[in-house]
Design a protein around this motif. Structure first.
Motif, PDB file in Angstrom:
ATOM      1  N   LYS A 143      30.255  34.529  28.645  1.00  0.00           N
ATOM      2  CA  LYS A 143      31.397  33.859  29.245  1.00  0.00           C
ATOM      3  C   LYS A 143      32.086  32.985  28.211  1.00  0.00           C
ATOM      4  CE  LYS A 143      32.515  31.686  33.657  1.00  0.00           C
ATOM      5  NZ  LYS A 143      31.966  31.093  34.893  1.00  0.00           N
ATOM      6  N   ILE A 144      33.434  32.890  28.318  1.00  0.00           N
ATOM      7  CA  ILE A 144      34.243  32.148  27.346  1.00  0.00           C
ATOM      8  C   ILE A 144      34.556  30.762  27.904  1.00  0.00           C
ATOM      9  CG2 ILE A 144      36.411  32.112  26.061  1.00  0.00           C
ATOM     10  CD1 ILE A 144      36.449  35.167  26.255  1.00  0.00           C
ATOM     11  N   PHE A 145      34.357  29.729  27.027  1.00  0.00           N
ATOM     12  CA  PHE A 145      34.624  28.335  27.416  1.00  0.00           C
ATOM     13  C   PHE A 145      35.528  27.686  26.373  1.00  0.00           C
ATOM     14  CE2 PHE A 145      30.626  29.356  29.465  1.00  0.00           C
ATOM     15  CZ  PHE A 145      30.776  28.819  30.723  1.00  0.00           C
TER      16      PHE A 145
ATOM     17  N   LYS B 235      45.518  29.641  27.015  1.00  0.00           N
ATOM     18  CA  LYS B 235      46.051  29.267  28.326  1.00  0.00           C
ATOM     19  C   LYS B 235      45.400  30.069  29.452  1.00  0.00           C
ATOM     20  CE  LYS B 235      50.605  27.846  26.593  1.00  0.00           C
ATOM     21  NZ  LYS B 235      52.064  28.163  26.600  1.00  0.00           N
ATOM     22  N   LEU B 236      44.935  31.284  29.128  1.00  0.00           N
ATOM     23  CA  LEU B 236      44.340  32.132  30.159  1.00  0.00           C
ATOM     24  C   LEU B 236      42.918  31.710  30.519  1.00  0.00           C
ATOM     25  CD1 LEU B 236      45.540  35.692  28.979  1.00  0.00           C
ATOM     26  CD2 LEU B 236      46.416  34.362  30.920  1.00  0.00           C
ATOM     27  N   VAL B 237      42.257  31.004  29.617  1.00  0.00           N
ATOM     28  CA  VAL B 237      40.875  30.598  29.867  1.00  0.00           C
ATOM     29  C   VAL B 237      40.847  29.393  30.828  1.00  0.00           C
ATOM     30  CG1 VAL B 237      38.725  29.762  28.835  1.00  0.00           C
ATOM     31  CG2 VAL B 237      40.123  31.473  27.633  1.00  0.00           C
ATOM     32  N   LYS B 238      40.086  29.514  31.877  1.00  0.00           N
ATOM     33  CA  LYS B 238      39.981  28.443  32.877  1.00  0.00           C
ATOM     34  C   LYS B 238      39.138  27.296  32.332  1.00  0.00           C
ATOM     35  CE  LYS B 238      40.201  31.862  36.609  1.00  0.00           C
ATOM     36  NZ  LYS B 238      39.479  32.496  37.723  1.00  0.00           N
ATOM     37  N   ASP B 239      39.311  26.114  32.950  1.00  0.00           N
ATOM     38  CA  ASP B 239      38.556  24.949  32.474  1.00  0.00           C
ATOM     39  C   ASP B 239      37.053  25.132  32.661  1.00  0.00           C
ATOM     40  OD1 ASP B 239      40.916  23.759  31.761  1.00  0.00           O
ATOM     41  OD2 ASP B 239      41.108  22.622  33.639  1.00  0.00           O
ATOM     42  N   ASP B 240      36.651  25.898  33.712  1.00  0.00           N
ATOM     43  CA  ASP B 240      35.229  26.130  33.917  1.00  0.00           C
ATOM     44  C   ASP B 240      34.752  27.455  33.330  1.00  0.00           C
ATOM     45  OD1 ASP B 240      36.673  27.690  35.619  1.00  0.00           O
ATOM     46  OD2 ASP B 240      35.391  27.340  37.375  1.00  0.00           O
ATOM     47  N   GLY B 241      35.580  28.007  32.448  1.00  0.00           N
ATOM     48  CA  GLY B 241      35.194  29.232  31.760  1.00  0.00           C
ATOM     49  C   GLY B 241      35.738  30.483  32.424  1.00  0.00           C
ATOM     50  N   SER B 242      35.836  31.561  31.644  1.00  0.00           N
ATOM     51  CA  SER B 242      36.336  32.845  32.157  1.00  0.00           C
ATOM     52  C   SER B 242      35.525  33.974  31.541  1.00  0.00           C
ATOM     53  CB  SER B 242      37.820  33.037  31.777  1.00  0.00           C
ATOM     54  OG  SER B 242      38.624  32.017  32.339  1.00  0.00           O
TER      55      SER B 242
ATOM     56  N   TRP C 113      38.756  26.891  19.000  1.00  0.00           N
ATOM     57  CA  TRP C 113      39.338  26.471  20.277  1.00  0.00           C
ATOM     58  C   TRP C 113      38.473  26.955  21.435  1.00  0.00           C
ATOM     59  CZ3 TRP C 113      45.167  28.156  19.438  1.00  0.00           C
ATOM     60  CH2 TRP C 113      45.735  27.336  18.452  1.00  0.00           C
ATOM     61  N   LEU C 114      37.818  28.082  21.233  1.00  0.00           N
ATOM     62  CA  LEU C 114      37.001  28.689  22.294  1.00  0.00           C
ATOM     63  C   LEU C 114      35.633  29.035  21.739  1.00  0.00           C
ATOM     64  CD1 LEU C 114      39.623  31.227  23.784  1.00  0.00           C
ATOM     65  CD2 LEU C 114      39.072  28.950  24.655  1.00  0.00           C
ATOM     66  N   LYS C 115      34.685  29.239  22.667  1.00  0.00           N
ATOM     67  CA  LYS C 115      33.356  29.706  22.268  1.00  0.00           C
ATOM     68  C   LYS C 115      32.831  30.665  23.328  1.00  0.00           C
ATOM     69  CE  LYS C 115      30.629  26.059  24.482  1.00  0.00           C
ATOM     70  NZ  LYS C 115      29.599  25.005  24.313  1.00  0.00           N
ATOM     71  N   ILE C 116      31.945  31.544  22.925  1.00  0.00           N
ATOM     72  CA  ILE C 116      31.333  32.508  23.837  1.00  0.00           C
ATOM     73  C   ILE C 116      29.872  32.096  24.042  1.00  0.00           C
ATOM     74  CG2 ILE C 116      30.688  34.923  24.179  1.00  0.00           C
ATOM     75  CD1 ILE C 116      33.056  35.723  22.464  1.00  0.00           C
ATOM     76  N   ASP C 117      29.521  31.864  25.302  1.00  0.00           N
ATOM     77  CA  ASP C 117      28.155  31.464  25.645  1.00  0.00           C
ATOM     78  C   ASP C 117      27.375  32.721  26.024  1.00  0.00           C
ATOM     79  OD1 ASP C 117      25.816  30.372  26.555  1.00  0.00           O
ATOM     80  OD2 ASP C 117      26.804  28.712  27.618  1.00  0.00           O
TER      81      ASP C 117
END
Length: 509
Positions: free
Chosen positions: A125-127, A83-90, A115-119
């Motif tokens: 950054k997390i998406f 829930k904390l991760v923004k739609d455009d990444g955090s 559910w998430l990935k790190i670019d």
């Protein structure tokens, strides 16, 4: 939950049983809004009167731990992180700052669930990889809270994450008892005057008498273990033909306590650090003058004047004495007796004044006092048991045989002797017995043959010998009752419950 009085709760249970059994008390409690413990309490009361029968059933369940309760309330760590991760990444640092302690676990679980990935190309950054999620962990915890268990694999994962732990509980199946009735009438414990007057005792139901009940413990005194063992020792001495000596006074003179026993006035035992001396009255004048002169001569020169009714030949002792000065003032000092041998000396002196020698066996059991350091096996006051035999031509073999026969009657067979020194006995032996609690041999007594320098000044003939032994009452009692510390047996630290509950003392005879 609705509050029920005991009679009202009884009624609810009995009414339910009229239409059928109660298969599960927990379900019954939940259905009726009653605390389960209250239901169990009422059922046990009904069981006592045979109104119902309870059959226990064990159940395995799970309870939420601290992490599980937090996930049930706020969602699982991974759901919170998602829930904390923004739609455009955090940024990862931003998520860790917001999530705090949950960040490490939450991110790890999100990555495993994809559910998430790190670019890495965008600086770590997390998406989001999925637009939305279902918090299955929270749903599983809700199911467990409601009593519905998820799949075993899911339970194992929750246990591994320390969100739940095993919890066993017990319910009961309840059926009618032999005395079941819709209305409970409690059985009376006793018949009363009112029952007699109105005749209700004819139809009143009474509780059966419990003839196995122990009854109320009477408020009475108890015999201390020392008193029990003392009585057994006394009976053994009497069975062996011994005569009890009068030992009713604690205060003695230095003369009878030390000097008459041929103990030198310079002996360390006569120092203040070893003996309790009396301040008032500090001295006595009640010492036989003629006998005191003989004792003084024996100490100083060894060539005392012998003779008496039993020793007309007055043969010499052939002793050198201590060759030291002997002060009357030192002999006149009053003290708390350090051993009951002071009484033995007086009894032997009286025996020696008789016109004709008569063999005797004496014993005593009484308290003595010594200024000793306290430890697990020593006290400043304790009880001494003493036995002595005076006869003609006794020897060391008679002494050892008498001691072994005495202790055999106590059930103590592993007796060992060790040579030692006593001022008034020669030869002398310490007596030891194995103590299982202390895991070592413990000294339980001392023994020896009274020296001629002690017996001859009293007036005994040359062929009269006296064998004697002494032991504390406390140490055999510690062995018999398996007590490791003497302060747990005698003194201000004694547990009164031990005195009340200690077993009867039966010595092997």
């Amino acid at each position: 939950r609705e509050a029920f009085g005991m009679s009202a709760l009884d009624g609810v249970i009995l009414t339910q049983l009229q239409s059928g059994d109660i298969p599960n008390t927990l379900d019954f409690s939940t259905k009726n809004g009653i605390d389960h413990n209250a239901v169990i309490g009422a059922l046990k009361s009904l069981v006592a009167d045979n109104f119902v029968v309870m059959e226990a059933e064990d159940h395995e369940s799970y309870k939420l731990m601290k992490e599980g309760e937090a996930a049930l309330k706020d969602g699982s760590p991974e759901a919170q992180i998602f829930k904390l991760v923004k739609d455009d990444g955090s940024d990862k640092d931003e998520i860790e700052k917001l999530a705090g302690a949950l960040a490490k676990v939450g991110l790890s679980q999100c990555m495993q669930a994809k559910w998430l990935k790190i670019d890495k190309d965008q600086g770590g950054k997390i998406f989001k990889e999925v637009p939305s999620i279902t918090d299955s962990v929270q749903d599983q915890l809700k199911s467990i809270q409601a009593g519905k268990l998820p799949a075993k694999a899911d339970i194992d994962k929750l246990k591994k994450r320390k969100m739940i732990s095993d919890a066993k509980y017990k319910t009961y199946k309840v059926t009618k008892g032999t005395e079941y009735a819709l209305v409970r009438t409690k059985a009376a414990a006793d018949i009363t005057m009112e029952m007699m007057m109105d005749g209700s005792w004819k139809t009143q139901k009474f509780k059966p008498y419990n003839f196995d009940a122990l009854g109320q413990d009477p408020a009475a005194g108890r015999l201390h273990p020392l008193l029990k063992v003392r009585q057994q020792f006394r009976e053994i001495f009497l069975e062996m033909g011994f005569e009890e000596m009068p030992t009713q006074r604690f205060v003695e003179t230095s003369f009878w306590n030390f000097d008459s026993l041929f103990q030198p006035q310079a002996h360390p035992a006569r120092d203040m650090q070893d003996t309790f001396f009396i301040k008032d009255p500090s001295t006595t004048l009640r010492i036989p003058k003629d006998y005191m002169q003989k004792v003084q001569s024996t100490h100083e020169k060894g060539e005392c004047q012998t003779g008496g009714p039993q020793d007309p030949a007055a043969t010499p002792i052939s002793s050198l004495g201590y060759r030291n000065g002997w002060a009357v003032a030192e002999a006149q000092k009053n003290l708390l007796r350090t051993h009951t041998t002071a009484i033995s000396a007086q009894m032997l002196y009286k025996l020696a004044q008789m016109d004709k020698f008569e063999p005797k066996k004496f014993f005593s059991i009484d308290r003595v006092f010594r200024n000793e350091s306290l430890d697990a096996t020593h006290l400043a006051e304790f009880h001494q048991i003493e036995g002595l035999v005076v006869d003609r031509n006794l020897n060391l073999g008679n002494l050892m045989g008498m001691i072994e026969a005495f202790f055999l009657k106590l059930g103590l067979t592993d007796i060992r002797f060790k040579p030692t020194y006593n001022p008034y006995t020669e030869p002398s032996m310490e007596i030891f017995h194995w103590h299982e609690g202390l895991n070592k041999y413990v000294e339980i007594g001392n023994s020896g043959m009274f020296r001629p320098e002690m017996l001859r000044p009293m007036g005994f003939p040359e062929d009269v010998s006296c064998i004697a032994w002494g032991l504390s009452l406390e140490r055999p009692t510690m062995i018999l009752y398996k007590i490791d510390n003497i302060r747990d047996l005698f003194g201000h630290k004694v547990d009164l419950h031990m005195i009340k509950n200690n077993p009867i003392c039966r010595l092997v005879k």
